[in-house]
Design a protein around this motif. Structure first.
Motif, PDB file in Angstrom:
ATOM      1  N   THR A   1       2.392   8.126  -1.638  1.00 52.36           N
ATOM      2  CA  THR A   1       2.414   8.136  -0.182  1.00 52.36           C
ATOM      3  C   THR A   1       3.592   8.417   0.473  1.00 52.36           C
ATOM      4  O   THR A   1       3.433   9.098   1.741  1.00 52.36           O
ATOM      5  CB  THR A   1       1.798   6.482   0.175  1.00 52.36           C
ATOM      6  OG1 THR A   1       2.912   5.549  -0.068  1.00 52.36           O
ATOM      7  CG2 THR A   1       0.759   6.136  -0.557  1.00 52.36           C
TER       8      THR A   1
ATOM      9  N   TYR B   1      -6.476   6.536  -2.495  1.00 51.99           N
ATOM     10  CA  TYR B   1      -5.532   6.823  -1.156  1.00 51.99           C
ATOM     11  C   TYR B   1      -6.297   7.371  -0.093  1.00 51.99           C
ATOM     12  O   TYR B   1      -7.500   7.499  -0.046  1.00 51.99           O
ATOM     13  CB  TYR B   1      -4.552   7.923  -1.614  1.00 51.99           C
ATOM     14  CG  TYR B   1      -3.553   7.556  -2.795  1.00 51.99           C
ATOM     15  CD1 TYR B   1      -2.306   6.968  -2.521  1.00 51.99           C
ATOM     16  CD2 TYR B   1      -3.842   7.839  -3.993  1.00 51.99           C
ATOM     17  CE1 TYR B   1      -1.562   6.406  -3.500  1.00 51.99           C
ATOM     18  CE2 TYR B   1      -3.004   7.551  -5.000  1.00 51.99           C
ATOM     19  CZ  TYR B   1      -1.771   6.969  -4.874  1.00 51.99           C
ATOM     20  OH  TYR B   1      -0.846   6.506  -5.959  1.00 51.99           O
TER      21      TYR B   1
ATOM     22  N   ASP C   1       0.804  -1.158  -0.019  1.00 49.72           N
ATOM     23  CA  ASP C   1       0.000   0.034  -0.035  1.00 49.72           C
ATOM     24  C   ASP C   1       1.043   1.217  -0.142  1.00 49.72           C
ATOM     25  O   ASP C   1       0.334   2.326   0.418  1.00 49.72           O
ATOM     26  CB  ASP C   1      -1.017   0.066   1.046  1.00 49.72           C
ATOM     27  CG  ASP C   1      -0.369  -0.201   2.457  1.00 49.72           C
ATOM     28  OD1 ASP C   1       0.818  -0.214   2.493  1.00 49.72           O
ATOM     29  OD2 ASP C   1      -1.015  -0.102   3.434  1.00 49.72           O
ATOM     30  N   GLN C   2       2.008   1.235  -0.312  1.00 51.73           N
ATOM     31  CA  GLN C   2       2.848   2.383  -0.427  1.00 51.73           C
ATOM     32  C   GLN C   2       3.577   2.776  -1.742  1.00 51.73           C
ATOM     33  O   GLN C   2       3.756   1.577  -2.479  1.00 51.73           O
ATOM     34  CB  GLN C   2       4.212   2.091   0.564  1.00 51.73           C
ATOM     35  CG  GLN C   2       3.658   2.209   1.901  1.00 51.73           C
ATOM     36  CD  GLN C   2       5.144   2.067   2.921  1.00 51.73           C
ATOM     37  OE1 GLN C   2       5.588   1.049   2.784  1.00 51.73           O
ATOM     38  NE2 GLN C   2       5.161   3.183   3.475  1.00 51.73           N
ATOM     39  N   ASP C   3       3.667   3.671  -2.454  1.00 54.93           N
ATOM     40  CA  ASP C   3       3.993   4.160  -3.723  1.00 54.93           C
ATOM     41  C   ASP C   3       4.845   5.470  -3.550  1.00 54.93           C
ATOM     42  O   ASP C   3       4.859   6.259  -2.403  1.00 54.93           O
ATOM     43  CB  ASP C   3       3.063   4.016  -4.714  1.00 54.93           C
ATOM     44  CG  ASP C   3       1.911   5.013  -4.600  1.00 54.93           C
ATOM     45  OD1 ASP C   3       2.089   5.998  -3.775  1.00 54.93           O
ATOM     46  OD2 ASP C   3       1.054   4.636  -5.080  1.00 54.93           O
TER      47      ASP C   3
ATOM     48  N   GLY D   1      -7.796   1.001 -13.389  1.00 55.28           N
ATOM     49  CA  GLY D   1      -8.511   2.106 -12.823  1.00 55.28           C
ATOM     50  C   GLY D   1      -7.834   2.926 -11.548  1.00 55.28           C
ATOM     51  O   GLY D   1      -6.674   3.082 -11.651  1.00 55.28           O
ATOM     52  N   ILE D   2      -8.692   3.881 -11.179  1.00 50.62           N
ATOM     53  CA  ILE D   2      -7.944   4.593 -10.110  1.00 50.62           C
ATOM     54  C   ILE D   2      -7.382   4.034  -8.910  1.00 50.62           C
ATOM     55  O   ILE D   2      -7.885   2.976  -8.732  1.00 50.62           O
ATOM     56  CB  ILE D   2      -8.944   6.259  -9.831  1.00 50.62           C
ATOM     57  CG1 ILE D   2     -10.246   5.350  -8.976  1.00 50.62           C
ATOM     58  CG2 ILE D   2      -9.258   6.754 -11.033  1.00 50.62           C
ATOM     59  CD1 ILE D   2     -10.855   6.354  -8.414  1.00 50.62           C
ATOM     60  N   ILE D   3      -6.494   4.771  -8.526  1.00 48.93           N
ATOM     61  CA  ILE D   3      -6.020   4.338  -7.134  1.00 48.93           C
ATOM     62  C   ILE D   3      -6.473   5.286  -6.157  1.00 48.93           C
ATOM     63  O   ILE D   3      -6.504   6.498  -6.173  1.00 48.93           O
ATOM     64  CB  ILE D   3      -4.242   4.625  -7.133  1.00 48.93           C
ATOM     65  CG1 ILE D   3      -3.870   3.782  -8.275  1.00 48.93           C
ATOM     66  CG2 ILE D   3      -3.812   4.046  -5.872  1.00 48.93           C
ATOM     67  CD1 ILE D   3      -2.350   4.168  -8.668  1.00 48.93           C
TER      68      ILE D   3
ATOM     69  N   ARG E   1      -2.125   3.780   0.211  1.00 43.34           N
ATOM     70  CA  ARG E   1      -3.099   3.218  -0.925  1.00 43.34           C
ATOM     71  C   ARG E   1      -3.933   2.370  -0.182  1.00 43.34           C
ATOM     72  O   ARG E   1      -3.566   1.482   0.579  1.00 43.34           O
ATOM     73  CB  ARG E   1      -2.158   2.512  -1.864  1.00 43.34           C
ATOM     74  CG  ARG E   1      -1.349   3.071  -2.791  1.00 43.34           C
ATOM     75  CD  ARG E   1      -0.634   2.162  -3.608  1.00 43.34           C
ATOM     76  NE  ARG E   1      -1.200   1.756  -4.787  1.00 43.34           N
ATOM     77  CZ  ARG E   1      -0.639   1.579  -6.028  1.00 43.34           C
ATOM     78  NH1 ARG E   1       0.559   2.243  -6.216  1.00 43.34           N
ATOM     79  NH2 ARG E   1      -1.120   1.177  -7.026  1.00 43.34           N
TER      80      ARG E   1
ATOM     81  N   TYR F   1       1.028   6.852 -11.766  1.00 44.98           N
ATOM     82  CA  TYR F   1       0.243   6.713 -12.975  1.00 44.98           C
ATOM     83  C   TYR F   1       0.923   7.207 -14.062  1.00 44.98           C
ATOM     84  O   TYR F   1       1.988   8.123 -13.853  1.00 44.98           O
ATOM     85  CB  TYR F   1      -0.884   7.894 -13.031  1.00 44.98           C
ATOM     86  CG  TYR F   1      -2.362   7.650 -11.975  1.00 44.98           C
ATOM     87  CD1 TYR F   1      -3.051   6.973 -12.373  1.00 44.98           C
ATOM     88  CD2 TYR F   1      -2.030   8.065 -10.730  1.00 44.98           C
ATOM     89  CE1 TYR F   1      -4.348   6.773 -11.857  1.00 44.98           C
ATOM     90  CE2 TYR F   1      -3.184   8.143  -9.720  1.00 44.98           C
ATOM     91  CZ  TYR F   1      -4.234   7.279 -10.138  1.00 44.98           C
ATOM     92  OH  TYR F   1      -5.241   6.931  -9.813  1.00 44.98           O
TER      93      TYR F   1
END
Lengths: 347, 130
Positions: A52, B122, A47-49, B118-120, B110, A84
């Motif tokens: 974040t 947060y 859940d990190q990118d 699709g969209i992410i 996330r 993205y």
């Protein structure tokens, strides 16, 4: 003259050791540890990118800056792992930290120097009185193909800086840049992993650009290596920054404070900026700092900073970089592969 | 999650923005149109604290489709400093190390994504504070 008003870093909690990666690929861990001069690297969770980590680093920078985020008029995120392909990371970061709606926002890309590009542009905008405060971030969840030498170093982390007209915690004394068209490392459109030129990434790429930018910068400000308390260079591994520092005439103790790669890995766009945050964590008023980034393709941005008295007031307001590095949880290769999306899943 | 709904909820998901009733002072999170305590319809926007205490939690082992990659995972109720309760995932900790009453800190993460194209989405999750 622009200054760093606030700074902050973010390091994910997970780590993987060189031995764990080498075990999977039947490689000799000791030769990788010796060759790369690193023992482990940071690993982002599922859940990190880049977004974040940028937000967390920016929040730490804003705590130290002690300014209303709505005064920020430029937000730039430098990374080669923007989540993205089309849609800016900077808009999410701006919304999350609460900048002005009139913030000029852009994502930068220049391999590992995208973060210092963001810093460079913010300094220019502040010096030109175009913006009051600018937020510059370098962040990456770096990619390295399974089994490739890069897999042992490609790490994750972020550094953020708020630049303003006042001196802040460090004055920006000068900026300088040097670039050539050098195809040492690249990733083509739709390709998941980057490719590199092996040994070609050394002499003609990293060392030429970092050394030239640093030398030209020192000539520009009429300073010698011994005039600096600290120096930080891009850290693709633990070995290169020490070697280029030695080539330039710096001593090991000038580089060690910002030398994070041995226990962090290469955070690409976050690399030298994160090293700078670790230096600011320990710097004293009056200390001079040389920072030179490197981005494949290729180029280097160089900065000279002079630390101010304000550093002592804000240092402890947010988590220090090495404190974050000390907090870690090791993962096995399977978990790492899951976190990094290396496992092909059913739709 | 549809982009429009995600977009509408950004202030609360990104910045923990709550509504504080202008008449009775009750803080509503997520923000509401009508105060559940006094029926008033006007609110001030306030930001909640980014630290708190884990009051209770459960472990999700059979997750909704968009969360299957994360299972098993903990979802807890956290009392933020100031008293507002939020429901949130608790991450960066082994499930058998989670302790009721432990201090936690809010981090930006996330939450889910609408497939690979699709969209992410947060939002906030909690991690151990220390």
């Amino acid at each position: 003259m622009a200054g760093i008003v606030g700074y902050g870093a973010y390091v994910p909690v997970h780590r993987i050791k060189v031995e764990e990666i080498a075990k999977v690929w039947g490689a000799d861990a000791e030769s990788y540890k010796k060759g790369l001069a690193l023992v482990e690297k940071s690993v982002p969770s599922l859940d990190q990118d880049t977004i974040t980590m940028s937000v967390e680093a920016a929040r730490n920078a804003l705590k130290r800056a002690k300014i209303d985020p709505s005064l920020i008029e430029a937000t730039y995120v430098g990374s080669e792992s923007h989540p993205y392909a089309v849609k800016p990371s900077g808009t999410v970061v701006s919304e999350a930290v609460g900048t002005s709606r009139n913030t000029h926002c852009a994502d930068f890309e220049f391999a590992c120097k995208a973060g210092s590009e963001a810093m460079f542009v913010c300094v220019g905008l502040v010096n030109g009185d175009t913006v009051k405060y600018g937020l510059a971030i370098g962040a990456d969840t770096s990619q390295g193909a399974p089994g490739d030498a890069l897999e042992y170093s490609a790490a994750a982390g972020a550094a953020a800086f708020v630049f303003g007209k006042e001196d802040g915690v460090a004055k920006v004394v000068a900026t300088h840049t040097f670039m050539t068209d050098t195809p040492d490392f690249w990733r083509r459109e739709y390709e998941y992993y980057p490719r590199h030129g092996g040994r070609f990434t050394g002499e003609e790429a990293y060392f030429r650009h970092v050394a030239t930018a640093s030398k030209q910068m020192m000539e520009k400000v009429k300073m010698k290596p011994q005039d600096f308390k600290f120096a930080v260079f891009h850290q693709p591994n633990g070995k290169f920054p020490m070697k280029v520092g030695e080539m330039l005439g710096f001593k090991r103790e000038q580089i060690e404070a910002g030398w994070l790669a041995p226990i962090l890995g290469n955070t690409y766009s976050g690399s030298s900026p994160m090293g700078l945050t670790a230096i600011l964590d320990v710097a004293r008023p009056g200390d001079m700092i040389l920072m030179t980034s490197y981005g494949s393709g290729a180029g280097s941005d160089s900065f000279v900073y002079e630390v101010t008295k304000k550093i002592d007031e804000v240092r402890d307001v947010a988590p220090k970089t090495r404190q974050q590095l000390d907090k870690k949880r090791y993962v096995e290769y399977g978990v790492y592969a899951k976190f990094r999306g290396k496992i092909r899943m059913a739709d | 999650m549809f982009p429009a709904r995600y977009w509408r909820e950004m202030p609360q998901r990104y910045r923990l923005e709550a509504g504080k009733c202008k008449r009775c002072g009750k803080v509503c999170f997520p923000p509401r149109l009508v105060c559940p305590k006094c029926g008033n319809r006007t609110f001030d926007t306030v930001r909640l604290a980014d630290e708190g205490v884990l009051k209770t939690y459960t472990v999700i082992r059979v997750a909704p489709s968009q969360f299957t990659g994360q299972s098993p995972y903990a979802v807890g109720i956290v009392e933020l400093d100031g008293g507002v309760l939020i429901t949130t995932q608790v991450v960066d900790i082994l499930l058998d190390e989670i302790k009721l009453g432990q201090r936690v800190r809010v981090e930006f993460r996330r939450v889910q994504e609408d497939g690979s194209a699709g969209i992410i989405c947060y939002g906030y999750k909690c991690v151990p504070a220390a």
